[in-house]
Design a protein around this motif. Structure first.
Motif, PDB file in Angstrom:
ATOM      1  N   ASN A   1      -4.391  33.265  15.546  1.00 46.52           N
ATOM      2  CA  ASN A   1      -3.217  32.387  15.623  1.00 46.52           C
ATOM      3  C   ASN A   1      -3.090  31.565  14.340  1.00 46.52           C
ATOM      4  OD1 ASN A   1      -2.249  32.882  18.378  1.00 46.52           O
ATOM      5  ND2 ASN A   1      -4.242  32.069  18.986  1.00 46.52           N
TER       6      ASN A   1
ATOM      7  N   GLY B   1      -7.281  30.761  22.508  1.00 52.81           N
ATOM      8  CA  GLY B   1      -6.273  31.208  21.552  1.00 52.81           C
ATOM      9  C   GLY B   1      -5.175  32.003  22.236  1.00 52.81           C
ATOM     10  N   CYS B   2      -5.205  32.010  23.582  1.00 49.03           N
ATOM     11  CA  CYS B   2      -4.181  32.702  24.387  1.00 49.03           C
ATOM     12  C   CYS B   2      -4.264  34.221  24.274  1.00 49.03           C
ATOM     13  CB  CYS B   2      -2.768  32.224  24.054  1.00 49.03           C
ATOM     14  SG  CYS B   2      -2.450  30.534  24.588  1.00 49.03           S
TER      15      CYS B   2
ATOM     16  N   MET C   1      -1.655  31.951  29.650  1.00 48.52           N
ATOM     17  CA  MET C   1      -1.427  31.472  28.285  1.00 48.52           C
ATOM     18  C   MET C   1      -0.909  30.028  28.287  1.00 48.52           C
ATOM     19  SD  MET C   1       0.339  34.900  26.674  1.00 48.52           S
ATOM     20  CE  MET C   1       0.536  34.294  24.986  1.00 48.52           C
TER      21      MET C   1
ATOM     22  N   SER D   1      -2.863  26.829  26.668  1.00 47.27           N
ATOM     23  CA  SER D   1      -2.237  26.127  25.548  1.00 47.27           C
ATOM     24  C   SER D   1      -1.951  24.656  25.868  1.00 47.27           C
ATOM     25  CB  SER D   1      -0.938  26.834  25.166  1.00 47.27           C
ATOM     26  OG  SER D   1      -0.234  26.141  24.165  1.00 47.27           O
ATOM     27  N   SER D   2      -1.424  24.414  27.075  1.00 46.88           N
ATOM     28  CA  SER D   2      -1.021  23.046  27.426  1.00 46.88           C
ATOM     29  C   SER D   2      -2.170  22.234  28.014  1.00 46.88           C
ATOM     30  CB  SER D   2       0.120  23.079  28.444  1.00 46.88           C
ATOM     31  OG  SER D   2      -0.351  23.588  29.676  1.00 46.88           O
ATOM     32  N   ARG D   3      -3.206  22.939  28.459  1.00 47.08           N
ATOM     33  CA  ARG D   3      -4.418  22.305  29.002  1.00 47.08           C
ATOM     34  C   ARG D   3      -4.198  21.627  30.354  1.00 47.08           C
ATOM     35  NH1 ARG D   3      -4.101  21.255  23.706  1.00 47.08           N
ATOM     36  NH2 ARG D   3      -5.588  22.320  22.369  1.00 47.08           N
TER      37      ARG D   3
ATOM     38  N   LEU E   1      13.398  20.786  31.059  1.00 48.46           N
ATOM     39  CA  LEU E   1      12.613  21.256  29.913  1.00 48.46           C
ATOM     40  C   LEU E   1      12.183  22.699  30.052  1.00 48.46           C
ATOM     41  CD1 LEU E   1       9.882  18.755  28.683  1.00 48.46           C
ATOM     42  CD2 LEU E   1      11.652  19.899  27.350  1.00 48.46           C
TER      43      LEU E   1
ATOM     44  N   THR F   1      13.266  25.655  31.116  1.00 51.91           N
ATOM     45  CA  THR F   1      14.018  26.805  30.603  1.00 51.91           C
ATOM     46  C   THR F   1      14.042  26.789  29.080  1.00 51.91           C
ATOM     47  OG1 THR F   1      15.388  26.728  32.578  1.00 51.91           O
ATOM     48  CG2 THR F   1      16.193  28.065  30.761  1.00 51.91           C
ATOM     49  N   ARG F   2      14.215  25.606  28.509  1.00 55.47           N
ATOM     50  CA  ARG F   2      14.202  25.509  27.041  1.00 55.47           C
ATOM     51  C   ARG F   2      12.876  25.990  26.444  1.00 55.47           C
ATOM     52  NH1 ARG F   2      16.283  19.459  27.211  1.00 55.47           N
ATOM     53  NH2 ARG F   2      18.424  19.940  27.818  1.00 55.47           N
ATOM     54  N   LEU F   3      11.782  25.551  27.062  1.00 55.70           N
ATOM     55  CA  LEU F   3      10.467  25.947  26.548  1.00 55.70           C
ATOM     56  C   LEU F   3      10.269  27.454  26.684  1.00 55.70           C
ATOM     57  CD1 LEU F   3       8.294  23.003  27.912  1.00 55.70           C
ATOM     58  CD2 LEU F   3       8.560  23.642  25.512  1.00 55.70           C
TER      59      LEU F   3
ATOM     60  N   LEU G   1      12.603  29.784  26.772  1.00 53.21           N
ATOM     61  CA  LEU G   1      13.458  30.490  25.825  1.00 53.21           C
ATOM     62  C   LEU G   1      12.924  30.370  24.392  1.00 53.21           C
ATOM     63  CD1 LEU G   1      16.902  29.491  27.333  1.00 53.21           C
ATOM     64  CD2 LEU G   1      16.015  31.823  27.149  1.00 53.21           C
ATOM     65  N   ALA G   2      12.408  29.176  24.046  1.00 62.40           N
ATOM     66  CA  ALA G   2      11.958  28.948  22.668  1.00 62.40           C
ATOM     67  C   ALA G   2      10.669  29.695  22.351  1.00 62.40           C
ATOM     68  CB  ALA G   2      11.772  27.456  22.412  1.00 62.40           C
ATOM     69  N   THR G   3       9.982  30.164  23.388  1.00 62.80           N
ATOM     70  CA  THR G   3       8.693  30.830  23.163  1.00 62.80           C
ATOM     71  C   THR G   3       8.729  32.286  23.630  1.00 62.80           C
ATOM     72  OG1 THR G   3       7.876  30.082  25.321  1.00 62.80           O
ATOM     73  CG2 THR G   3       7.368  28.681  23.416  1.00 62.80           C
TER      74      THR G   3
ATOM     75  N   GLN H   1       6.742  33.041  26.819  1.00 66.07           N
ATOM     76  CA  GLN H   1       5.285  32.820  26.901  1.00 66.07           C
ATOM     77  C   GLN H   1       4.956  31.533  27.644  1.00 66.07           C
ATOM     78  OE1 GLN H   1       3.922  33.155  22.820  1.00 66.07           O
ATOM     79  NE2 GLN H   1       3.423  35.313  23.123  1.00 66.07           N
TER      80      GLN H   1
ATOM     81  N   LYS I   1      -0.998  22.371  20.751  1.00 61.00           N
ATOM     82  CA  LYS I   1      -0.877  23.551  21.606  1.00 61.00           C
ATOM     83  C   LYS I   1      -0.628  24.815  20.772  1.00 61.00           C
ATOM     84  CE  LYS I   1       1.287  20.709  25.141  1.00 61.00           C
ATOM     85  NZ  LYS I   1       2.618  20.199  25.557  1.00 61.00           N
TER      86      LYS I   1
ATOM     87  N   HIS J   1      11.052  27.448  15.753  1.00 58.99           N
ATOM     88  CA  HIS J   1      12.446  27.612  16.173  1.00 58.99           C
ATOM     89  C   HIS J   1      13.228  26.307  16.052  1.00 58.99           C
ATOM     90  CE1 HIS J   1      11.319  31.505  18.521  1.00 58.99           C
ATOM     91  NE2 HIS J   1      11.417  31.699  17.232  1.00 58.99           N
TER      92      HIS J   1
ATOM     93  N   GLY K   1      15.994  33.375  21.312  1.00 60.51           N
ATOM     94  CA  GLY K   1      15.205  32.148  21.369  1.00 60.51           C
ATOM     95  C   GLY K   1      15.110  31.410  20.038  1.00 60.51           C
TER      96      GLY K   1
END
Lengths: 145, 145, 145, 145
Positions: free
Chosen positions: A44, B42-43, B67, B71-73, B83, B85-87, B89-91, B94, D55, D64, D93
Motif C-alpha cells: 500500500n 494492509g487490507c 477491509m 482500515s477503520s479499526r 456518509l 454511500t459517499r465513502l 463510492l469514493a473507494t 471497498q 486509514k 479522489h 467514484g
C-alpha cells in the motif's frame, strides 16, 4: 506451541519522507527528474512524489516497481525473460521486471519497497539505492549495489 | 529523535486459520452458511472460506467488510447514513457499512480484520465475534459485543 | 430423451479446507511459504490462505492459476507460447500459463482448481499436487505428476 | 488575434512538498493522522503521504477529493444531494462530495487540488486548509475558511 502473532517492524511516515527527500536530492544531482513511490510491506502506498519534468505515466510504473520489490523482497530487474510477461499479465501489471524497484530492509524485516521511474533503468535504480543509503545511515537499512 | 521504524505485530497464517475454523464452527451451529474473509492490517487477503450453501456474491462483501474493519479499526455498521454511500463510492465499494466486519486487535495492535457475509447483518457479526472470541482465548484478541 | 439437468459433483468446504491443510503441510516441509487458492468449477473462490512470508502479490497469480485450471480442465503451464499472451490479454489476466494450477478432478468431474504461487513454478506445482494427493487418498481425486 | 497558447502556472514538486509538510504539522498538532494527496490541474498525482495510524483505505478517498477539487475548482462537500451520487457513479467514484478536498489557487490559476482523509470531514478540511495557508504565506495561495 503455535503462534498466532509475530513481531514485525513498520516503516514510519518520517522514514518514508526521509527516503523521498534523499531520492529527490540524488535525482536533482543527476539532473534526471523522477517519480518516486514508497509502499509498505502490504504494497500500500505510503509516500509519492513526481518531480518537475518527470513523466506523468511513470507514476504507475514507479508504484508497481515499489510493490514488486516489497512483495518479492528482491530488487526488480532480474526475473527470467520467459516469466516476466506471464507474471505481469497474471497480476494486472502489478508485478513488473522494470529496473528501479528495491525492497526496504531493516534488521532483517522487509518493511516495504521503493520504486523510481522516469529515467533509464540504471538511473532509476541508482536513485532508489541512494534513498536506501540515506536510510541505512540513519536506521540501518540494507542497500543494493 | 525521529523514528524511522516502529514495532508491530502481524497475524500469522496459523492465527488466520484459527479464526476461520472458529467462524465455521459458529456458523454451522447457527445453521447459517457464511463467507468468511480475513485480511491483514494492509487490507490484503490472508484467508478465506465460502461454506457450502453460502452466497457466491457474498465473497466480495465479506472481503470489503474485513477491509473496512481493518482500515477503520472499528466494527462496521456504525457510519452515519449520509456518509456511508459517499465513502463507498469514493473507494470503489471497498469501504462498506454492512454489519459483519470486525477489527482483529491483539495487545493494542490492529493486526487485521474479519468480515462475514451471507446471513443477516446480526448473524454475520455474531459469527465474526465468535471467531475473535476463539482467538481471544488463545492469543488475547479483543472481542466486540 | 433430452435431459434438462445433469448430475454433478461439488467440492465441499470441508474438501477445500483439506486441500488447504495438505498444501500448507507440503509447503512447510519444503520451507517455501505459498499463497494457495481453491476455486469451484465456476471459478469462484472457495478457500484461500497466504502463508507467513509468502508474496503479497502472489494472491492474484495463485487465484488466476486456480481459475485457469478449473476452466481449462488441465494443468497450467502447457499452453503454446504464441497463444498464452493472447489468452491472458483477452481475459484480463484471468487465463495464465504460469505453472502451479491444477484441476480438481473426482470421478471424472472437474469440480474446481487449485492454484499455488510464491515459489518457483515447479515448487508451486509440487505443492498443488501434494494437496490433490491428500484428497485422492480420501476422496479419489486425480493427481498429476 | 486568436491565441493558440495561454500562459499558465504549474505547482512545482517543492510546492507540493511544502503543502505535504504543512498538512502533516497540522494533523500532528490535531492528533489525527491523515492521508494527504496532492494532484496537479490534470488530476495526476504529484505528492502523497499516509501518516502513521491513518486509514489504509483513505488513500483512495483522499486522492479522489484532491481530483474533484482540482477539476471542479471549488471545495468538495457542497454538491446538491440529488447530484452527488450520479456524479460519483458516472466517474467511477473519482468525483466525490466527501469533505476535505480544496483547489490550489495561485494568482487566479487553479494549479491543482489537495485532498485529506482519515478524520472527520471537518478535520480533513481543516488540515487541507492549513496546508493552503502555509502556501499562501509563501506563494500567495488562496485559502478557504
Amino acid at each position: 506451541m503455535t503462534s498466532f502473532t509475530t513481531p514485525h517492524l513498520k516503516l514510519t511516515h518520517a522514514g518514508a519522507l526521509q527516503l523521498l527527500t534523499a531520492a529527490v536530492a540524488k535525482a536533482t544531482a543527476m539532473q534526471q527528474p523522477q517519480c518516486i513511490a514508497i509502499v509498505d510491506d502490504g504494497c500500500n502506498l505510503l509516500a509519492f512524489l513526481r518531480m518537475d519534468g518527470a513523466k506523468v505515466l511513470s507514476e504507475k510504473s514507479a508504484l508497481h516497481k515499489a510493490m514488486t520489490a516489497a512483495s518479492s523482497r528482491v530488487p526488480t530487474g532480474n526475473t527470467a525473460v520467459d516469466l516476466e510477461t506471464r507474471l505481469a499479465l497474471a497480476t494486472g501489471g502489478q508485478v513488473t521486471n522494470l529496473k528501479g524497484g528495491l525492497p526496504i530492509v531493516v534488521d532483517g524485516h522487509v518493511i516495504g519497497g521503493i520504486g523510481v521511474g522516469s529515467g533509464t533503468g540504471d538511473q532509476d535504480r541508482e536513485v532508489a539505492n541512494a534513498a536506501l543509503a540515506a536510510l541505512a545511515a540513519l536506521a540501518g537499512a540494507r542497500t543494493f549495489e
